[in-house]
Design a protein around this motif. Structure first.
Motif, PDB file in Angstrom:
ATOM      1  N   PRO A  93       0.826  -1.211   0.000  1.00  0.00           N
ATOM      2  CA  PRO A  93       0.000   0.000   0.000  1.00  0.00           C
ATOM      3  C   PRO A  93       0.855   1.255   0.000  1.00  0.00           C
ATOM      4  O   PRO A  93       1.845   1.350   0.731  1.00  0.00           O
ATOM      5  N   MET A  94       0.502   2.196  -0.861  1.00  0.00           N
ATOM      6  CA  MET A  94       1.200   3.477  -0.922  1.00  0.00           C
ATOM      7  C   MET A  94       0.551   4.424   0.095  1.00  0.00           C
ATOM      8  O   MET A  94      -0.381   5.159  -0.221  1.00  0.00           O
ATOM      9  N   THR A  95       1.028   4.374   1.311  1.00  0.00           N
ATOM     10  CA  THR A  95       0.479   5.210   2.375  1.00  0.00           C
ATOM     11  C   THR A  95       0.995   6.632   2.223  1.00  0.00           C
ATOM     12  O   THR A  95       2.202   6.856   2.145  1.00  0.00           O
ATOM     13  N   ALA A  96       0.075   7.592   2.153  1.00  0.00           N
ATOM     14  CA  ALA A  96       0.454   8.981   1.927  1.00  0.00           C
ATOM     15  C   ALA A  96       1.423   9.465   2.995  1.00  0.00           C
ATOM     16  O   ALA A  96       1.201   9.275   4.195  1.00  0.00           O
ATOM     17  N   ASN A  97       2.512  10.049   2.559  1.00  0.00           N
ATOM     18  CA  ASN A  97       3.526  10.586   3.460  1.00  0.00           C
ATOM     19  C   ASN A  97       4.143  11.812   2.809  1.00  0.00           C
ATOM     20  O   ASN A  97       4.977  11.695   1.922  1.00  0.00           O
ATOM     21  N   PRO A  98       3.718  13.006   3.235  1.00  0.00           N
ATOM     22  CA  PRO A  98       4.218  14.219   2.582  1.00  0.00           C
ATOM     23  C   PRO A  98       5.655  14.559   2.940  1.00  0.00           C
ATOM     24  O   PRO A  98       6.242  15.456   2.354  1.00  0.00           O
ATOM     25  N   THR A  99       6.245  13.836   3.903  1.00  0.00           N
ATOM     26  CA  THR A  99       7.620  14.113   4.279  1.00  0.00           C
ATOM     27  C   THR A  99       8.556  13.761   3.135  1.00  0.00           C
ATOM     28  O   THR A  99       8.536  12.641   2.621  1.00  0.00           O
ATOM     29  N   SER A 100       9.377  14.701   2.734  1.00  0.00           N
ATOM     30  CA  SER A 100      10.278  14.491   1.619  1.00  0.00           C
ATOM     31  C   SER A 100      11.472  13.666   2.052  1.00  0.00           C
ATOM     32  O   SER A 100      12.038  13.874   3.121  1.00  0.00           O
ATOM     33  N   GLY A 101      11.850  12.697   1.224  1.00  0.00           N
ATOM     34  CA  GLY A 101      13.012  11.876   1.523  1.00  0.00           C
ATOM     35  C   GLY A 101      12.646  10.420   1.708  1.00  0.00           C
ATOM     36  O   GLY A 101      11.775   9.892   1.015  1.00  0.00           O
ATOM     37  N   THR A 102      13.314   9.727   2.632  1.00  0.00           N
ATOM     38  CA  THR A 102      13.158   8.281   2.802  1.00  0.00           C
ATOM     39  C   THR A 102      11.716   7.894   3.101  1.00  0.00           C
ATOM     40  O   THR A 102      11.047   8.514   3.936  1.00  0.00           O
ATOM     41  N   THR A 137       9.295   4.409   4.046  1.00  0.00           N
ATOM     42  CA  THR A 137       9.316   3.024   4.500  1.00  0.00           C
ATOM     43  C   THR A 137       7.919   2.439   4.384  1.00  0.00           C
ATOM     44  O   THR A 137       6.968   2.968   4.974  1.00  0.00           O
ATOM     45  N   LEU A 138       7.793   1.359   3.608  1.00  0.00           N
ATOM     46  CA  LEU A 138       6.499   0.729   3.369  1.00  0.00           C
ATOM     47  C   LEU A 138       6.528  -0.708   3.878  1.00  0.00           C
ATOM     48  O   LEU A 138       7.571  -1.356   3.875  1.00  0.00           O
ATOM     49  N   THR A 139       5.361  -1.202   4.301  1.00  0.00           N
ATOM     50  CA  THR A 139       5.234  -2.583   4.754  1.00  0.00           C
ATOM     51  C   THR A 139       4.479  -3.383   3.703  1.00  0.00           C
ATOM     52  O   THR A 139       3.364  -3.030   3.333  1.00  0.00           O
ATOM     53  N   ALA A 140       5.110  -4.445   3.208  1.00  0.00           N
ATOM     54  CA  ALA A 140       4.485  -5.330   2.220  1.00  0.00           C
ATOM     55  C   ALA A 140       3.915  -6.549   2.932  1.00  0.00           C
ATOM     56  O   ALA A 140       4.563  -7.126   3.809  1.00  0.00           O
ATOM     57  N   THR A 141       2.708  -6.942   2.537  1.00  0.00           N
ATOM     58  CA  THR A 141       2.039  -8.097   3.125  1.00  0.00           C
ATOM     59  C   THR A 141       1.729  -9.113   2.046  1.00  0.00           C
ATOM     60  O   THR A 141       1.267  -8.760   0.956  1.00  0.00           O
ATOM     61  N   ALA A 142       1.998 -10.392   2.322  1.00  0.00           N
ATOM     62  CA  ALA A 142       1.701 -11.451   1.362  1.00  0.00           C
ATOM     63  C   ALA A 142       0.193 -11.640   1.250  1.00  0.00           C
ATOM     64  O   ALA A 142      -0.481 -11.904   2.248  1.00  0.00           O
ATOM     65  N   GLU A 143      -0.340 -11.472   0.038  1.00  0.00           N
ATOM     66  CA  GLU A 143      -1.774 -11.654  -0.170  1.00  0.00           C
ATOM     67  C   GLU A 143      -2.127 -13.124   0.014  1.00  0.00           C
ATOM     68  O   GLU A 143      -1.578 -14.002  -0.655  1.00  0.00           O
ATOM     69  N   GLY A 144      -3.032 -13.393   0.945  1.00  0.00           N
ATOM     70  CA  GLY A 144      -3.422 -14.769   1.216  1.00  0.00           C
ATOM     71  C   GLY A 144      -2.506 -15.472   2.182  1.00  0.00           C
ATOM     72  O   GLY A 144      -2.669 -16.670   2.437  1.00  0.00           O
ATOM     73  N   GLY A 145      -1.525 -14.755   2.725  1.00  0.00           N
ATOM     74  CA  GLY A 145      -0.581 -15.344   3.661  1.00  0.00           C
ATOM     75  C   GLY A 145      -0.412 -14.470   4.880  1.00  0.00           C
ATOM     76  O   GLY A 145      -1.133 -13.488   5.075  1.00  0.00           O
ATOM     77  N   SER A 146       0.566 -14.808   5.701  1.00  0.00           N
ATOM     78  CA  SER A 146       0.785 -14.078   6.944  1.00  0.00           C
ATOM     79  C   SER A 146       2.114 -13.338   6.977  1.00  0.00           C
ATOM     80  O   SER A 146       2.384 -12.602   7.916  1.00  0.00           O
ATOM     81  N   CYS A 147       2.950 -13.523   5.963  1.00  0.00           N
ATOM     82  CA  CYS A 147       4.286 -12.937   5.968  1.00  0.00           C
ATOM     83  C   CYS A 147       4.225 -11.441   5.668  1.00  0.00           C
ATOM     84  O   CYS A 147       3.416 -10.982   4.851  1.00  0.00           O
ATOM     85  N   THR A 148       5.090 -10.670   6.324  1.00  0.00           N
ATOM     86  CA  THR A 148       5.260  -9.251   6.036  1.00  0.00           C
ATOM     87  C   THR A 148       6.745  -8.968   5.864  1.00  0.00           C
ATOM     88  O   THR A 148       7.591  -9.683   6.392  1.00  0.00           O
ATOM     89  N   MET A 149       7.045  -7.923   5.126  1.00  0.00           N
ATOM     90  CA  MET A 149       8.427  -7.502   4.947  1.00  0.00           C
ATOM     91  C   MET A 149       8.454  -6.003   4.721  1.00  0.00           C
ATOM     92  O   MET A 149       7.417  -5.374   4.484  1.00  0.00           O
ATOM     93  N   THR A 150       9.646  -5.423   4.799  1.00  0.00           N
ATOM     94  CA  THR A 150       9.790  -3.975   4.698  1.00  0.00           C
ATOM     95  C   THR A 150      10.440  -3.581   3.379  1.00  0.00           C
ATOM     96  O   THR A 150      11.408  -4.202   2.941  1.00  0.00           O
ATOM     97  N   LEU A 151       9.887  -2.543   2.750  1.00  0.00           N
ATOM     98  CA  LEU A 151      10.476  -1.927   1.561  1.00  0.00           C
ATOM     99  C   LEU A 151      10.866  -0.505   1.928  1.00  0.00           C
ATOM    100  O   LEU A 151      10.016   0.300   2.305  1.00  0.00           O
ATOM    101  N   THR A 152      12.154  -0.220   1.860  1.00  0.00           N
ATOM    102  CA  THR A 152      12.646   1.120   2.166  1.00  0.00           C
ATOM    103  C   THR A 152      13.071   1.798   0.872  1.00  0.00           C
ATOM    104  O   THR A 152      13.814   1.222   0.072  1.00  0.00           O
ATOM    105  N   ILE A 153      12.593   3.019   0.662  1.00  0.00           N
ATOM    106  CA  ILE A 153      12.880   3.763  -0.566  1.00  0.00           C
ATOM    107  C   ILE A 153      13.665   5.011  -0.183  1.00  0.00           C
ATOM    108  O   ILE A 153      13.198   5.842   0.586  1.00  0.00           O
ATOM    109  N   THR A 154      14.875   5.120  -0.708  1.00  0.00           N
ATOM    110  CA  THR A 154      15.712   6.283  -0.438  1.00  0.00           C
ATOM    111  C   THR A 154      16.059   6.974  -1.749  1.00  0.00           C
ATOM    112  O   THR A 154      15.974   6.376  -2.820  1.00  0.00           O
ATOM    113  N   ASN A 155      16.448   8.221  -1.675  1.00  0.00           N
ATOM    114  CA  ASN A 155      16.793   8.939  -2.897  1.00  0.00           C
ATOM    115  C   ASN A 155      17.920   9.924  -2.660  1.00  0.00           C
ATOM    116  O   ASN A 155      18.244  10.276  -1.528  1.00  0.00           O
ATOM    117  N   GLY A 156      18.523  10.330  -3.750  1.00  0.00           N
ATOM    118  CA  GLY A 156      19.572  11.329  -3.689  1.00  0.00           C
ATOM    119  C   GLY A 156      19.600  12.128  -4.969  1.00  0.00           C
ATOM    120  O   GLY A 156      19.460  11.578  -6.062  1.00  0.00           O
TER     121      GLY A 156
END
Length: 277
Positions: free
Chosen positions: A48-57, A59-78
Motif C-alpha cells: 500500500p502506498m500510504t500517503a507521506n508528505p515528508t520528503s526523503g526516505t 518506509t512501506l510494509t508489504a504483506t503477502a496476499e493470502g498469507g501471513s508474511c510481512t516484509m519492509t520496503l525502504t525507498i531512499t533517494n539522492g
C-alpha cells in the motif's frame, strides 16, 4: 527486452499552471541477490502506498496476499546537480518543486496515491514585472539535476514489477530553449536490465532498454502528457532475485541544455514473497 501492450491505467498527466508543461521523472538502481530456492509457496506482495508528505526516505510494509508474511520496503533517494532538495514524497497533491510557487506555478494532482519523484530547477527568473512572467530555470553552465531512487527489500524478492507513469517530453516552442521550465525530456534507467517493458496504449511506445546506459524515453521529443496516457511497467523476471534496485531519473542529454521542471509517478510496485515466514 520484450515490449508488449497493456490496457492503460488512467493516470492523468502533470500540468503546470499558466500554460507551462512539465514532466514527472523517477530513477532506480538495482543489485541482484544470489538466486535462492523459494521455501514454501510464494504469494504476490501487497504494497500500500500510504500517503507521506515528508520528503526523503519512505518506509512501506508489504504483506503477502493470502498469507501471513510481512516484509519492509525502504525507498531512499539522492539528488545530484544544482537541486538541493530531497524531493520525493508519497501522496496525490504537491508542489512541483520546493518553493516553486514563488515562480508563479501552482500545484498538481494525480488520481491515485503514489510515489512522486521530482527534479527541481535551481532558481526563478523574472521575465517581466508580474508573477506570471516568472519561470524556474537552471543557469547556463550548471548541470541539471538527476535523481537516484533506491528500493531496498528486507529479504530477496522475485518477479518485481514497477509501474512508472508520465515518462514524457515537451518542446512546446519548437526547439530547446536554454533553461526554460517548459522543456523536458524524461529519461528513466535501472541498475539492472528489465526483462520486459510493457506499455499503455499510447501513440509513442518509447525507446531504450531501461538501463543507466540506455535509459527508456519517448521517441518524440514533444510527447507531452496530454498525448498519453504514458504508463510503463518495468519487469525484472520471475527468476530474478533482488534485494536492492536503483532507478535513475533525469532530463536526458545535457548537450541540448534541457533543464525543465520534471516529475514521474510510481503508483504500483508488485513482487513475489513467501506466503508464510
Amino acid at each position: 527486452m520484450t515490449e508488449t501492450t497493456t490496457t492503460p491505467r488512467q493516470l492523468s498527466r502533470r500540468t503546470l499552471a499558466k500554460g507551462a508543461a512539465w514532466a514527472a521523472p523517477a530513477v532506480l538502481a538495482a543489485s541482484g541477490a544470489p538466486a535462492f530456492a523459494a521455501s514454501g509457496p510464494q504469494c504476490v506482495a501487497n504494497v500500500p502506498m500510504t500517503a507521506n508528505p515528508t520528503s526523503g526516505t519512505q518506509t512501506l510494509t508489504a504483506t503477502a496476499e493470502g498469507g501471513s508474511c510481512t516484509m519492509t520496503l525502504t525507498i531512499t533517494n539522492g539528488l545530484t546537480g544544482c537541486a538541493p532538495d530531497r524531493n520525493m514524497t508519497i501522496g496525490r497533491t504537491g508542489n512541483m518543486v520546493a518553493g516553486q510557487n514563488s515562480c508563479g506555478y501552482s500545484t498538481y494532482t494525480i488520481p491515485t496515491t503514489g510515489l512522486i519523484v521530482q527534479n527541481a530547477p535551481c532558481a526563478c527568473r523574472t521575465g517581466g514585472g508580474s508573477v506570471l512572467a516568472r519561470y524556474a530555470y537552471v543557469p547556463d553552465g550548471t548541470r541539471a539535476s538527476s535523481q537516484d531512487v533506491t528500493f531496498s527489500f528486507s529479504q530477496p524478492v522475485q518477479n518485481l514489477k514497477i509501474t512508472v507513469a508520465d515518462i514524457s517530453s515537451a518542446r512546446p516552442n519548437g526547439g530547446w530553449v536554454p533553461g526554460y521550465v517548459g522543456n523536458y525530456y524524461d529519461h528513466v534507467g535501472f541498475s539492472i536490465t528489465p526483462t520486459e517493458i510493457s506499455h499503455a496504449a499510447a501513440r509513442d511506445k518509447g525507446t531504450g532498454a531501461g538501463t543507466f546506459a540506455a535509459p527508456f524515453r519517448r521517441n518524440d521529443t514533444n510527447a507531452q502528457s496530454s498525448s498519453g496516457p504514458y504508463s510503463e511497467v518495468f519487469s525484472f523476471g520471475p527468476t530474478t532475485s533482488l534485494r536492492t534496485l536503483t532507478m535513475r531519473y533525469n532530463n536526458g542529454p545535457t548537450s541540448n541544455n534541457i533543464k525543465g521542471t520534471q516529475a514521474i509517478f510510481i503508483p504500483t510496485i508488485t513482487f513475489d514473497m513467501p506466503c508464510n515466514c
